[in-house]
Design a protein around this motif. Structure first.
Motif, PDB file in Angstrom:
ATOM      1  N   ALA A  90      26.557  45.225  43.232  1.00 58.88           N
ATOM      2  CA  ALA A  90      26.955  45.566  41.968  1.00 58.88           C
ATOM      3  C   ALA A  90      26.285  44.958  41.029  1.00 58.88           C
ATOM      4  O   ALA A  90      25.721  43.772  41.183  1.00 58.88           O
ATOM      5  N   LYS A  91      25.890  45.515  39.878  1.00 56.23           N
ATOM      6  CA  LYS A  91      25.069  44.924  38.920  1.00 56.23           C
ATOM      7  C   LYS A  91      26.063  43.778  38.207  1.00 56.23           C
ATOM      8  O   LYS A  91      25.227  42.877  37.717  1.00 56.23           O
ATOM      9  N   ILE A  92      27.259  44.039  37.923  1.00 55.32           N
ATOM     10  CA  ILE A  92      28.033  43.086  37.394  1.00 55.32           C
ATOM     11  C   ILE A  92      29.424  43.479  37.777  1.00 55.32           C
ATOM     12  O   ILE A  92      29.949  44.688  38.151  1.00 55.32           O
ATOM     13  N   ALA A  93      30.470  42.444  38.170  1.00 57.79           N
ATOM     14  CA  ALA A  93      31.744  42.887  38.325  1.00 57.79           C
ATOM     15  C   ALA A  93      32.652  41.861  37.666  1.00 57.79           C
ATOM     16  O   ALA A  93      32.341  40.592  37.703  1.00 57.79           O
ATOM     17  N   THR A  94      33.807  42.404  37.267  1.00 55.24           N
ATOM     18  CA  THR A  94      34.685  41.560  36.329  1.00 55.24           C
ATOM     19  C   THR A  94      36.155  41.688  36.760  1.00 55.24           C
ATOM     20  O   THR A  94      36.345  42.813  37.314  1.00 55.24           O
ATOM     21  N   ILE A 114      37.163  31.833  44.851  1.00 55.26           N
ATOM     22  CA  ILE A 114      36.605  32.695  44.157  1.00 55.26           C
ATOM     23  C   ILE A 114      35.526  32.043  43.126  1.00 55.26           C
ATOM     24  O   ILE A 114      35.784  31.170  42.540  1.00 55.26           O
ATOM     25  N   ASP A 115      34.271  32.355  43.330  1.00 55.57           N
ATOM     26  CA  ASP A 115      33.216  31.805  42.325  1.00 55.57           C
ATOM     27  C   ASP A 115      32.905  32.664  41.110  1.00 55.57           C
ATOM     28  O   ASP A 115      32.611  33.940  41.335  1.00 55.57           O
ATOM     29  N   ALA A 116      33.073  32.131  39.904  1.00 54.56           N
ATOM     30  CA  ALA A 116      33.156  33.058  38.697  1.00 54.56           C
ATOM     31  C   ALA A 116      32.902  32.135  37.627  1.00 54.56           C
ATOM     32  O   ALA A 116      33.347  30.941  37.631  1.00 54.56           O
ATOM     33  N   ASP A 117      32.620  32.832  36.416  1.00 53.73           N
ATOM     34  CA  ASP A 117      32.491  32.258  35.270  1.00 53.73           C
ATOM     35  C   ASP A 117      33.773  33.045  34.512  1.00 53.73           C
ATOM     36  O   ASP A 117      33.731  34.166  34.465  1.00 53.73           O
ATOM     37  N   ALA A 125      41.982  36.660  29.116  1.00 59.04           N
ATOM     38  CA  ALA A 125      40.953  36.073  29.986  1.00 59.04           C
ATOM     39  C   ALA A 125      40.182  37.085  31.116  1.00 59.04           C
ATOM     40  O   ALA A 125      41.092  37.744  31.453  1.00 59.04           O
ATOM     41  N   PHE A 126      38.897  36.983  31.196  1.00 55.23           N
ATOM     42  CA  PHE A 126      38.281  37.677  32.459  1.00 55.23           C
ATOM     43  C   PHE A 126      37.445  36.692  33.166  1.00 55.23           C
ATOM     44  O   PHE A 126      36.695  35.893  32.508  1.00 55.23           O
ATOM     45  N   ALA A 127      37.006  37.214  34.288  1.00 55.61           N
ATOM     46  CA  ALA A 127      36.165  36.501  35.285  1.00 55.61           C
ATOM     47  C   ALA A 127      35.163  37.391  35.374  1.00 55.61           C
ATOM     48  O   ALA A 127      35.030  38.581  35.784  1.00 55.61           O
ATOM     49  N   VAL A 128      33.707  36.856  35.452  1.00 52.92           N
ATOM     50  CA  VAL A 128      32.394  37.583  35.849  1.00 52.92           C
ATOM     51  C   VAL A 128      32.272  36.995  37.342  1.00 52.92           C
ATOM     52  O   VAL A 128      31.849  35.772  37.368  1.00 52.92           O
ATOM     53  N   LEU A 129      32.289  37.766  38.143  1.00 54.25           N
ATOM     54  CA  LEU A 129      32.281  37.401  39.627  1.00 54.25           C
ATOM     55  C   LEU A 129      30.825  37.161  40.102  1.00 54.25           C
ATOM     56  O   LEU A 129      29.919  37.732  39.746  1.00 54.25           O
ATOM     57  N   ARG A 130      30.479  36.286  40.923  1.00 48.41           N
ATOM     58  CA  ARG A 130      29.153  35.984  41.351  1.00 48.41           C
ATOM     59  C   ARG A 130      29.101  36.724  42.867  1.00 48.41           C
ATOM     60  O   ARG A 130      27.887  36.845  43.237  1.00 48.41           O
ATOM     61  N   PRO A 137      33.293  42.413  45.606  1.00 47.78           N
ATOM     62  CA  PRO A 137      34.225  42.275  44.462  1.00 47.78           C
ATOM     63  C   PRO A 137      35.626  42.778  44.692  1.00 47.78           C
ATOM     64  O   PRO A 137      36.745  42.170  44.188  1.00 47.78           O
ATOM     65  N   GLU A 138      35.777  43.734  45.366  1.00 49.37           N
ATOM     66  CA  GLU A 138      37.126  44.229  45.686  1.00 49.37           C
ATOM     67  C   GLU A 138      37.813  42.957  46.632  1.00 49.37           C
ATOM     68  O   GLU A 138      38.996  42.868  46.570  1.00 49.37           O
ATOM     69  N   THR A 139      36.956  42.546  47.524  1.00 51.84           N
ATOM     70  CA  THR A 139      37.798  41.306  48.167  1.00 51.84           C
ATOM     71  C   THR A 139      38.174  40.152  47.221  1.00 51.84           C
ATOM     72  O   THR A 139      39.301  39.432  47.313  1.00 51.84           O
ATOM     73  N   CYS A 140      37.556  39.967  46.121  1.00 51.12           N
ATOM     74  CA  CYS A 140      37.734  38.944  45.274  1.00 51.12           C
ATOM     75  C   CYS A 140      39.102  39.311  44.590  1.00 51.12           C
ATOM     76  O   CYS A 140      40.074  38.393  44.299  1.00 51.12           O
TER      77      CYS A 140
END
Length: 243
Positions: A90-94, A114-117, A125-130, A137-140
């Motif tokens: 994925a280019k990005i997942a939130t 989960i590692d995220a910003d 609030a939303f998380a940008v996944l690493r 991303p689905e696992t997160c």
């Protein structure tokens, strides 16, 4: 708790002597918060109810591959870019929620492994996944909504310049939303990040608060959760008044 968390917390102390919380301690700390979530009637992180009737699973062309990419123009890795173009990564997942605090979301992500910003916005609030490879991303999304029972989150992923948005609750995927419906109920910075028009550095420059899960320990995460429960000093959902 998921199997992932069981493996991560198999012992209460690592070889360097740092104490890790047990599943029982974490579940006890989350119990009060989960009761509050389950008692809410506002539908948690669902996009705008008035628009949800029109939701269907759609692909959305996010941006021209020839012009998209890191908005800063720096640090683009060719292999990562190629994987993103063909959809293997994925280019990005939130993960988008209605929680009122990015710090609180970061605490939940920490306990879920989960590692995220995690970013504060007025809409929630939303998380940008690493973790972006394959179905990570689905696992997160599964792990976060399993660890915090009653917390719903919309997983929005850009794969090969196509956006997909799916509601997750209690560890299971639910209905999908078209990107226009999703963006109608989120901050503009969510759309900018997902289509590649912005990055985390630009989000911070714009004044949004960002919480990094790497900066938290299990103990500090639980202290944050305690502060945000109604028995503590604050509420938990965006737009929900503190008692």
């Amino acid at each position: 708790m998921s199997e992932k968390d069981d493996g991560r917390r198999g012992s209460s102390q690592d070889p360097e002597g740092e104490r890790h919380l047990t599943d029982e301690e974490i579940e006890a700390a989350l119990a009060g918060f989960e009761e509050e979530l389950n008692a809410d009637d506002d539908g948690a992180s669902r996009p705008d109810d008035g628009a949800s009737a029109n939701t269907t699973e759609q692909d959305h062309q996010a941006s021209d591959p020839q012009t998209s990419g890191d908005a800063s123009g720096e640090g683009i890795d060719f292999d990562d870019e190629l994987e993103g173009l063909i959809g293997n990564k994925a280019k990005i997942a939130t993960l988008i929620t209605r929680l009122s605090s990015g710090e609180l979301l970061a605490a939940f992500c920490r306990l879920a492994g989960i590692d995220a910003d995690c970013i504060d916005t007025p809409e929630g609030a939303f998380a940008v996944l690493r973790a972006l490879d394959g179905d990570e991303p689905e696992t997160c999304a599964r792990d976060l909504t399993s660890v915090v029972s009653g917390l719903s989150a919309v997983l929005a992923v850009n794969r090969a310049d196509k956006l997909e948005a799916t509601l997750w609750l209690n560890g299971h995927a639910g209905e999908s939303f078209s990107p226009p419906v999703l963006f109608a109920s989120t901050s503009s910075c969510v759309e900018d990040l997902l289509i590649g028009a912005s990055n985390l550095s630009m989000v911070q420059v714009d004044g949004y608060s960002v919480s990094d899960t790497d900066e938290l320990s299990d103990e500090s995460a639980m202290a944050i959760i305690a502060r945000h429960t109604r028995s503590g000093s604050g509420g938990h959902a965006a737009g929900t008044a503190n008692e």
